[in-house]
Design a protein around this motif. Structure first.
Motif, mmCIF file in Angstrom:
data_model
loop_
_atom_site.group_PDB
_atom_site.id
_atom_site.type_symbol
_atom_site.label_atom_id
_atom_site.label_comp_id
_atom_site.label_asym_id
_atom_site.label_seq_id
_atom_site.Cartn_x
_atom_site.Cartn_y
_atom_site.Cartn_z
ATOM 1 N N TYR A 212 0.837 -1.202 0.000
ATOM 2 C CA TYR A 212 0.000 0.000 0.000
ATOM 3 C C TYR A 212 0.875 1.257 0.000
ATOM 4 C CZ TYR A 212 -3.607 3.298 1.552
ATOM 5 O OH TYR A 212 -4.466 4.372 1.665
ATOM 6 N N LYS A 213 0.510 2.204 -0.875
ATOM 7 C CA LYS A 213 1.271 3.446 -1.033
ATOM 8 C C LYS A 213 2.744 3.155 -1.344
ATOM 9 C CE LYS A 213 -1.779 6.526 1.499
ATOM 10 N NZ LYS A 213 -1.892 7.610 2.493
ATOM 11 N N ASN A 214 2.940 2.253 -2.311
ATOM 12 C CA ASN A 214 4.286 1.899 -2.774
ATOM 13 C C ASN A 214 5.175 1.366 -1.663
ATOM 14 O OD1 ASN A 214 3.809 2.720 -5.505
ATOM 15 N ND2 ASN A 214 4.069 4.851 -4.864
ATOM 16 N N GLY A 215 4.558 0.667 -0.727
ATOM 17 C CA GLY A 215 5.332 0.057 0.343
ATOM 18 C C GLY A 215 5.588 0.962 1.522
ATOM 19 N N ASP A 216 5.155 2.197 1.452
ATOM 20 C CA ASP A 216 5.443 3.138 2.539
ATOM 21 C C ASP A 216 4.730 2.748 3.828
ATOM 22 O OD1 ASP A 216 6.589 5.746 3.471
ATOM 23 O OD2 ASP A 216 4.467 6.200 3.763
ATOM 24 N N GLN A 217 3.563 2.120 3.717
ATOM 25 C CA GLN A 217 2.832 1.744 4.925
ATOM 26 C C GLN A 217 3.596 0.704 5.722
ATOM 27 O OE1 GLN A 217 -0.987 -0.454 4.861
ATOM 28 N NE2 GLN A 217 -1.867 1.407 5.709
ATOM 29 N N LEU A 218 4.131 -0.317 5.042
ATOM 30 C CA LEU A 218 4.931 -1.326 5.725
ATOM 31 C C LEU A 218 6.176 -0.707 6.343
ATOM 32 C CD1 LEU A 218 5.697 -4.209 6.504
ATOM 33 C CD2 LEU A 218 6.579 -4.535 4.184
ATOM 34 N N GLY A 219 6.844 0.163 5.584
ATOM 35 C CA GLY A 219 8.020 0.832 6.136
ATOM 36 C C GLY A 219 7.687 1.696 7.334
ATOM 37 N N SER A 220 6.555 2.392 7.266
ATOM 38 C CA SER A 220 6.129 3.236 8.385
ATOM 39 C C SER A 220 5.803 2.399 9.615
ATOM 40 C CB SER A 220 4.904 4.062 7.985
ATOM 41 O OG SER A 220 5.219 4.969 6.951
ATOM 42 N N LEU A 221 5.186 1.234 9.391
ATOM 43 C CA LEU A 221 4.861 0.351 10.510
ATOM 44 C C LEU A 221 6.129 -0.106 11.222
ATOM 45 C CD1 LEU A 221 2.743 -1.359 12.078
ATOM 46 C CD2 LEU A 221 3.107 -3.152 10.360
ATOM 47 N N LEU A 222 7.129 -0.512 10.461
ATOM 48 C CA LEU A 222 8.381 -0.984 11.063
ATOM 49 C C LEU A 222 9.129 0.153 11.749
ATOM 50 C CD1 LEU A 222 9.547 -3.431 8.261
ATOM 51 C CD2 LEU A 222 8.780 -4.047 10.557
ATOM 52 N N ARG A 223 9.088 1.344 11.154
ATOM 53 C CA ARG A 223 9.761 2.491 11.793
ATOM 54 C C ARG A 223 9.056 2.868 13.097
ATOM 55 N NH1 ARG A 223 10.208 4.063 6.346
ATOM 56 N NH2 ARG A 223 8.322 5.361 6.471
ATOM 57 N N ALA A 224 7.733 2.816 13.092
ATOM 58 C CA ALA A 224 6.984 3.123 14.322
ATOM 59 C C ALA A 224 7.293 2.095 15.401
ATOM 60 C CB ALA A 224 5.491 3.150 14.019
ATOM 61 N N ALA A 225 7.408 0.820 15.012
ATOM 62 C CA ALA A 225 7.752 -0.233 15.980
ATOM 63 C C ALA A 225 9.146 -0.010 16.545
ATOM 64 C CB ALA A 225 7.648 -1.605 15.318
ATOM 65 N N ASP A 226 10.071 0.476 15.712
ATOM 66 C CA ASP A 226 11.423 0.770 16.191
ATOM 67 C C ASP A 226 11.393 1.880 17.241
ATOM 68 O OD1 ASP A 226 12.546 -1.139 14.543
ATOM 69 O OD2 ASP A 226 13.099 0.283 12.965
ATOM 70 N N LEU A 227 10.582 2.908 17.004
ATOM 71 C CA LEU A 227 10.491 4.007 17.966
ATOM 72 C C LEU A 227 9.894 3.531 19.288
ATOM 73 C CD1 LEU A 227 9.224 6.943 15.705
ATOM 74 C CD2 LEU A 227 11.463 6.757 16.795
ATOM 75 N N LEU A 228 8.917 2.647 19.206
ATOM 76 C CA LEU A 228 8.243 2.146 20.406
ATOM 77 C C LEU A 228 8.987 0.999 21.061
ATOM 78 C CD1 LEU A 228 4.638 2.238 18.941
ATOM 79 C CD2 LEU A 228 5.466 3.647 20.835
ATOM 80 N N ARG A 229 10.009 0.474 20.371
ATOM 81 C CA ARG A 229 10.828 -0.644 20.857
ATOM 82 C C ARG A 229 9.975 -1.881 21.119
ATOM 83 N NH1 ARG A 229 15.850 1.285 22.252
ATOM 84 N NH2 ARG A 229 16.453 -0.857 21.784
ATOM 85 N N VAL A 230 9.139 -2.222 20.149
ATOM 86 C CA VAL A 230 8.316 -3.423 20.202
ATOM 87 C C VAL A 230 8.318 -4.058 18.811
ATOM 88 C CG1 VAL A 230 6.796 -2.568 22.042
ATOM 89 C CG2 VAL A 230 6.195 -2.149 19.637
ATOM 90 N N PRO A 231 7.956 -5.339 18.693
ATOM 91 C CA PRO A 231 7.826 -5.941 17.367
ATOM 92 C C PRO A 231 6.570 -5.458 16.660
ATOM 93 C CG PRO A 231 7.207 -7.521 19.058
ATOM 94 C CD PRO A 231 7.762 -6.322 19.772
ATOM 95 N N ALA A 232 6.569 -5.563 15.335
ATOM 96 C CA ALA A 232 5.429 -5.173 14.517
ATOM 97 C C ALA A 232 4.756 -6.414 13.942
ATOM 98 C CB ALA A 232 5.875 -4.255 13.380
ATOM 99 N N VAL A 233 3.431 -6.436 13.983
ATOM 100 C CA VAL A 233 2.677 -7.564 13.431
ATOM 101 C C VAL A 233 1.471 -7.050 12.657
ATOM 102 C CG1 VAL A 233 3.350 -9.019 15.378
ATOM 103 C CG2 VAL A 233 1.107 -7.921 15.391
ATOM 104 N N TYR A 234 0.992 -7.878 11.749
ATOM 105 C CA TYR A 234 -0.272 -7.625 11.071
ATOM 106 C C TYR A 234 -1.357 -8.489 11.698
ATOM 107 C CZ TYR A 234 1.816 -5.005 7.204
ATOM 108 O OH TYR A 234 2.448 -4.058 6.449
ATOM 109 N N ALA A 235 -2.533 -7.894 11.877
ATOM 110 C CA ALA A 235 -3.731 -8.657 12.188
ATOM 111 C C ALA A 235 -4.466 -8.827 10.868
ATOM 112 C CB ALA A 235 -4.604 -7.919 13.203
#
Length: 317
Positions: free
Chosen positions: A105-128
């Protein structure tokens, strides 16, 4: 009944309620001639159905048009007070000319944003993954099975969990069969709180005693959820043709981290090493900002929280 289910009687049934509520919603929505359903609505129904075992606070969603719906979930062990956090983003299994799940979605930016947000929060990222009921999935071909039942017909697959790093890997590996590959790789939401009955061990070298115990001994509570996500990633890592680098070790610079050193630094073909990515979410106690959010019903302040649609906490007896 397994040892874990005896210790966590309220969690799995609550997650089952959530999944069945979503299944009922998607089935009724599609029966009225709609093509797909709103991920945000499915998430709302899921959270309402798992309450009160899982407490939640919904935030203002002004950011959704840019990044999607990110929820920060914390699983808390009521005995040890240890907590495991995950950043969750919802994705629909869609059918059109072909079945697909849009990780690009959005040329992959959504996945990248999800992983970057997880890095900031220091938690793993998952999809439901919202996959509809078995009737909706019956035309999706997949010859793989879970518990002897084909993935597409599995009654618990309506709400499934897939680590974002594995989603990115499958996205590159199975561009035409991504939906089936994702459905097979994911685990039903309610299975996060289930001990599978047999210990397992990472194929590489795990030198740290604490990490070794996590992998080989029966777990419950927050550690069980962390262990379940690790199992998904290590199972697929074992199939990757990449030189193992488990002899390299990581440290986590988190004051409240449960696992601080001796963490395998192997990444295989993932975007980053999977052990540190998951284990950074394992904390000695629930972060103070989570308690404050539940009490005030206001989102925490700080750039790391700006894209959150809400926060949820599951207390595991």
């Amino acid at each position: 009944m397994s040892d874990t289910e005896e210790k966590s009687p309220g969690v799995r049934p609550a997650l089952v309620r959530g999944r069945t509520a979503v299944d009922a919603f998607t089935a009724k929505w599609l029966s009225q001639g709609n093509i797909t359903w709103a991920e945000e609505t499915a998430t709302d129904l899921l959270l309402m159905a798992v309450h009160p075992e899982l407490s939640y606070v919904s935030f203002n969603r002004y950011e959704e048009a840019r990044i999607g719906s990110d929820w920060l979930w914390w699983f808390v062990d009521s005995a040890s007070h240890e907590a495991f956090g995950v950043l969750v983003q919802a994705k629909n299994l869609k059918k059109g000319q072909r079945w697909h799940i849009d990780y690009n979605y959005k040329n992959g930016d959504q996945l990248g944003s999800l992983l970057r947000a997880a890095d900031l929060l220091r938690v793993p990222a998952v999809y439901a993954l919202y996959c509809g009921d078995p009737v909706y999935r019956q035309e999706l071909w997949c010859d793989q099975t879970h518990d002897g039942v084909m993935c597409t017909h599995h009654p618990r697959a309506g709400v499934s969990v897939l680590p974002a790093m594995l989603a990115a890997y499958l996205n590159g590996l199975y561009p035409k069969d991504l939906a089936a590959a994702s459905l097979h790789a994911a685990v039903p939401l309610e299975d996060l709180a289930t001990w599978e009955g047999q210990p397992w061990f990472h194929a590489g070298v795990v030198r740290d005693d604490a990490v070794r115990d996590l992998l080989t001994r029966p777990q419950h509570g927050a550690r069980l959820v962390a262990r379940r996500l690790l199992k998904i990633l290590t199972d697929y890592r074992a199939r990757q043709y990449a030189v193992a680098t488990d002899h390299l070790q990581s440290r986590l610079d988190l004051d409240d981290a449960v696992f601080t050193g001796g963490i395998p630094d192997d990444r295989g073909h993932y975007l980053r090493p999977h052990f540190p990515h998951v284990l950074r979410g394992m904390r000695r106690s629930l972060p103070p900002y989570v308690r404050e959010t539940l009490e005030t019903h206001r989102p925490p302040q700080g750039p790391e929280f700006r894209d959150l649609a809400g926060m949820a906490v599951a207390l595991i007896p």
